[in-house]
Structure formats: structure tokens, C-alpha cells
Scaffold this motif. Structure first.
Motif, mmCIF file in Angstrom:
data_model
loop_
_atom_site.group_PDB
_atom_site.id
_atom_site.type_symbol
_atom_site.label_atom_id
_atom_site.label_comp_id
_atom_site.label_asym_id
_atom_site.label_seq_id
_atom_site.Cartn_x
_atom_site.Cartn_y
_atom_site.Cartn_z
ATOM 1 N N LEU A 91 34.793 31.603 46.486
ATOM 2 C CA LEU A 91 34.175 31.816 45.187
ATOM 3 C C LEU A 91 35.241 32.160 44.152
ATOM 4 N N VAL A 92 35.189 31.507 43.018
ATOM 5 C CA VAL A 92 36.113 31.808 41.923
ATOM 6 C C VAL A 92 35.320 31.920 40.626
ATOM 7 N N VAL A 93 35.845 32.701 39.698
ATOM 8 C CA VAL A 93 35.191 32.917 38.414
ATOM 9 C C VAL A 93 35.932 32.126 37.353
ATOM 10 N N ASN A 94 35.191 31.332 36.614
ATOM 11 C CA ASN A 94 35.763 30.498 35.553
ATOM 12 C C ASN A 94 35.466 31.138 34.199
ATOM 13 N N ILE A 135 30.870 40.181 44.064
ATOM 14 C CA ILE A 135 31.441 41.333 43.345
ATOM 15 C C ILE A 135 32.962 41.283 43.383
ATOM 16 N N LEU A 136 33.524 40.944 44.540
ATOM 17 C CA LEU A 136 34.988 40.860 44.652
ATOM 18 C C LEU A 136 35.553 39.750 43.771
ATOM 19 N N SER A 137 34.860 38.629 43.705
ATOM 20 C CA SER A 137 35.333 37.514 42.873
ATOM 21 C C SER A 137 35.385 37.912 41.401
ATOM 22 N N TYR A 138 34.316 38.536 40.914
ATOM 23 C CA TYR A 138 34.277 38.954 39.513
ATOM 24 C C TYR A 138 35.297 40.061 39.224
ATOM 25 N N SER A 139 35.374 41.049 40.108
ATOM 26 C CA SER A 139 36.271 42.178 39.855
ATOM 27 C C SER A 139 37.733 41.746 39.915
ATOM 28 N N ASN A 140 38.094 40.875 40.854
ATOM 29 C CA ASN A 140 39.478 40.398 40.930
ATOM 30 C C ASN A 140 39.863 39.622 39.678
ATOM 31 N N LYS A 141 38.916 38.858 39.142
ATOM 32 C CA LYS A 141 39.191 38.110 37.922
ATOM 33 C C LYS A 141 39.397 39.054 36.739
ATOM 34 N N ALA A 142 38.517 40.049 36.613
ATOM 35 C CA ALA A 142 38.582 40.960 35.472
ATOM 36 C C ALA A 142 39.787 41.897 35.554
ATOM 37 N N LEU A 143 40.287 42.161 36.755
ATOM 38 C CA LEU A 143 41.423 43.067 36.926
ATOM 39 C C LEU A 143 42.756 42.415 36.577
ATOM 40 N N LYS A 144 42.690 41.184 36.092
ATOM 41 C CA LYS A 144 43.922 40.488 35.713
ATOM 42 C C LYS A 144 44.645 41.210 34.589
ATOM 43 N N GLU A 145 43.885 41.806 33.658
ATOM 44 C CA GLU A 145 44.471 42.506 32.522
ATOM 45 C C GLU A 145 43.892 43.906 32.415
ATOM 46 N N SER A 146 44.641 44.801 31.772
ATOM 47 C CA SER A 146 44.172 46.168 31.523
ATOM 48 C C SER A 146 44.218 46.446 30.028
ATOM 49 N N PHE A 147 43.034 46.653 29.435
ATOM 50 C CA PHE A 147 42.937 46.941 28.008
ATOM 51 C C PHE A 147 42.475 48.364 27.734
ATOM 52 N N LEU A 152 45.455 39.525 54.919
ATOM 53 C CA LEU A 152 44.651 39.001 53.819
ATOM 54 C C LEU A 152 45.480 38.849 52.548
ATOM 55 N N LEU A 153 45.147 37.845 51.764
ATOM 56 C CA LEU A 153 45.743 37.683 50.439
ATOM 57 C C LEU A 153 45.027 38.593 49.448
ATOM 58 N N GLU A 154 45.712 38.986 48.391
ATOM 59 C CA GLU A 154 45.082 39.822 47.368
ATOM 60 C C GLU A 154 43.852 39.139 46.788
ATOM 61 N N LYS A 155 43.933 37.833 46.592
ATOM 62 C CA LYS A 155 42.783 37.041 46.170
ATOM 63 C C LYS A 155 42.940 35.642 46.759
ATOM 64 N N PRO A 156 41.861 34.904 46.985
ATOM 65 C CA PRO A 156 41.966 33.576 47.598
ATOM 66 C C PRO A 156 42.895 32.645 46.817
ATOM 67 N N ARG A 157 43.638 31.838 47.533
ATOM 68 C CA ARG A 157 44.540 30.865 46.924
ATOM 69 C C ARG A 157 43.916 29.481 47.033
ATOM 70 N N LEU A 158 43.760 28.808 45.901
ATOM 71 C CA LEU A 158 43.120 27.501 45.878
ATOM 72 C C LEU A 158 44.047 26.439 46.458
#
Length: 279
Positions: A75-78, A155-167, A106-112
Motif C-alpha cells: 500500500l502506498v499513499v499518493n 495506518i502505517l502507509s499514511y503515517s509513513n507518508k506524512a512523516l516525510k516532513e516536519s512542520f 524490515l525496511l523503514e517503508k516498502p520499496r517499489l
């Protein structure tokens, strides 16, 4: 919820729609607290429309471990956002993101599998509005749906995507908490979940950031109180086998029934009886 504007220039209209979206996010928490799940999802959809967000969940072929030699669906978030400049996309200095141990397979997030797709998803722009919407969606997934493996993957897919940046300090912390709560039943990730929640508990008393910075989005993300976080932290320790460590936390929280349970499980029967008499 009607927002009327006298001077409809682009900036005024944009700001008013943002405020409308934020209010709809806050109202979604009202519905979920009273178990109005249908109204909650409707309000989340309205907030997404008001904030003009383009976020979707999709499936791709990829790999989840370092040594995997075959492809599996992941699962990936676009997220479709133009490159923006401004204060809202300025990175915050406060990050407390725990990473997996080096010996973890395990990888930090899935690699396509497709390198072009991997690069495309990695370069997508994340904004603070995306993060606020994702947190709202994850709150619903956590409270409104069964605690199943597929929901944890979402939940992991969404959170990993959102954790890309810190505002924002509090927004980033809530995303880390969501990720930890989705990992606490994974045998290969529970250690990271424990360390992450411990770090989130410890940073409650940090002198920085200032209260104004912490509370900017407080009513939009429903951040838990320190008592609830420590309680879950202690329960994680019990499931991990560190019973006496959990016992110390329960004593700190004055949760005596849980404390007695820990003492009996650890074969400290005499100490448990003594504590019972004192209570």
C-alpha cells in the motif's frame, strides 16, 4: 457550515476555505467521541474538499524486507501537491523519529519495484494541511474500525507518508504516535514502538518548543494526555515481557489493580499482599 466573504479575492477565499476545513476537522472529533462514525467520515470528506487536498491510497508491487527477492503488493499513499514556498511549509526543528535497528530485516517503508514510480512517490510534496487531514483520517481508522492487520497496514502507509516532513512539533508527534500504535503488535517493530512512545512521554516536559508553538493545532489533532500515553506504554511493556518495568509505571500512575497484577505475574506475591493491605 457556511462561510460568507465580502471581498472575494484569491487570498481571502483561500484562507476562509482553510479555516472552514480546520473547523470541519475539529467537528469530526465531536462525532467520533459520540460514536457517530457516518457523520465523522462525512465531515472528514468535507474537510478534504475544503482544503483542496488530493490524497489517495493505492496499491503497487514492491518489497518490505531487505533480503526479499520477490515482489508483493504494498500500500502506498499518493499525494498531488504543487511545489510551494511559505511559512506553512517551513520545516520545524523538533524531530524525535526513532528508526528501526540496523539488524532488523524490515525496511523503514516498502520499496517499489518500479524505480521511476519509487522516485515519483519519494519526491511528492507534503504540506501541513496534508498532515492534519491524515491525522484526522487515522483517528477515525483507529477508533471507528476493528483492530485488524489490514487497518494497521493502512495506518502505517499514511503515517509513513506524512512523516516525510516536519512542520509542527505536535502534529509530527501525533503522527509518530499513530505509527507506534500500529506497530505495537508486530514482533519486529514492537521495540521501536516502545522506544518511540517513551520518547514522546519524555518530551512532554521539554522546555522547547514554547507553549504557543505546541498548541497551534491542538484542537485539530486530539493529542492524548500524558496519563493515557504512559498507561499504554506500561501495557506495551507487559506484553513485551518487562513486567516489573510496567509495574513501576503503574505505581507512578497510582493504578493499583494493574500494579498488583504485575506483582503476581512476576511471582512477587508477598509484595502484592503487602501492597493490598496498604491500599
Amino acid at each position: 457550515m457556511d462561510v460568507r466573504i465580502k471581498d472575494r479575492d484569491d487570498n481571502t477565499l483561500k484562507d476562509s476555505l482553510d479555516i472552514k476545513g480546520y473547523l470541519e476537522i475539529e467537528k469530526s472529533f465531536y462525532h467520533i467521541r459520540y460514536y457517530n462514525y457516518k457523520q465523522c467520515t462525512e465531515m472528514i470528506d468535507k474537510a478534504k474538499e475544503s482544503l483542496h487536498l488530493d490524497i489517495s491510497l493505492t496499491g503497487k508491487m514492491g518489497r518490505k524486507t531487505k533480503y526479499q527477492d520477490f515482489d508483493t503488493p504494498v500500500l502506498v499513499v499518493n499525494v498531488n501537491n504543487p511545489q510551494q514556498e511559505g511559512e506553512q511549509n517551513k520545516k520545524a526543528e523538533y524531530q524525535n523519529n526513532m528508526t528501526l535497528a540496523d539488524d532488523n530485516p524490515l525496511l523503514e517503508k516498502p520499496r517499489l519495484t518500479n524505480e521511476e514510480e519509487e522516485k515519483q512517490f519519494a519526491n511528492q510534496v507534503i504540506t501541513i494541511k496534508d498532515q492534519l487531514y491524515i491525522i484526522t483520517l487515522l483517528n477515525y481508522l483507529k477508533r471507528g474500525l476493528p483492530d485488524e492487520d489490514i487497518n494497521r497496514e493502512i495506518i502505517l502507509s499514511y503515517s509513513n507518508k506524512a512523516l516525510k516532513e516536519s512542520f509542527d512539533w505536535l502534529v509530527y508527534s501525533k503522527l509518530l504516535l499513530h505509527r507506534s500504535l500500529a506497530e505495537d503488535k508486530s514482533t519486529k517493530k514492537i521495540e521501536r514502538a516502545l522506544l518511540q512512545i517513551e520518547a514522546l512521554c519524555n518530551q512532554y516536559n521539554d522546555r522547547s518548543p514554547l507553549p504557543y508553538e505546541r498548541l497551534k493545532f491542538f484542537f485539530m489533532i486530539d493529542y492524548p494526555m500524558i496519563f493515557n500515553m504512559k498507561k499504554h506504554y506500561a501495557e506495551l511493556f507487559m506484553s513485551y515481557g518487562a513486567v516489573m518495568t510496567a509495574c513501576d509505571i503503574f505505581i507512578e500512575l497510582n493504578m493499583w489493580e494493574h500494579t498488583l497484577k504485575c506483582l503476581y505475574v512476576a511471582n512477587h506475591g508477598e509484595d502484592a499482599k503487602k501492597l493490598e493491605k496498604e491500599i
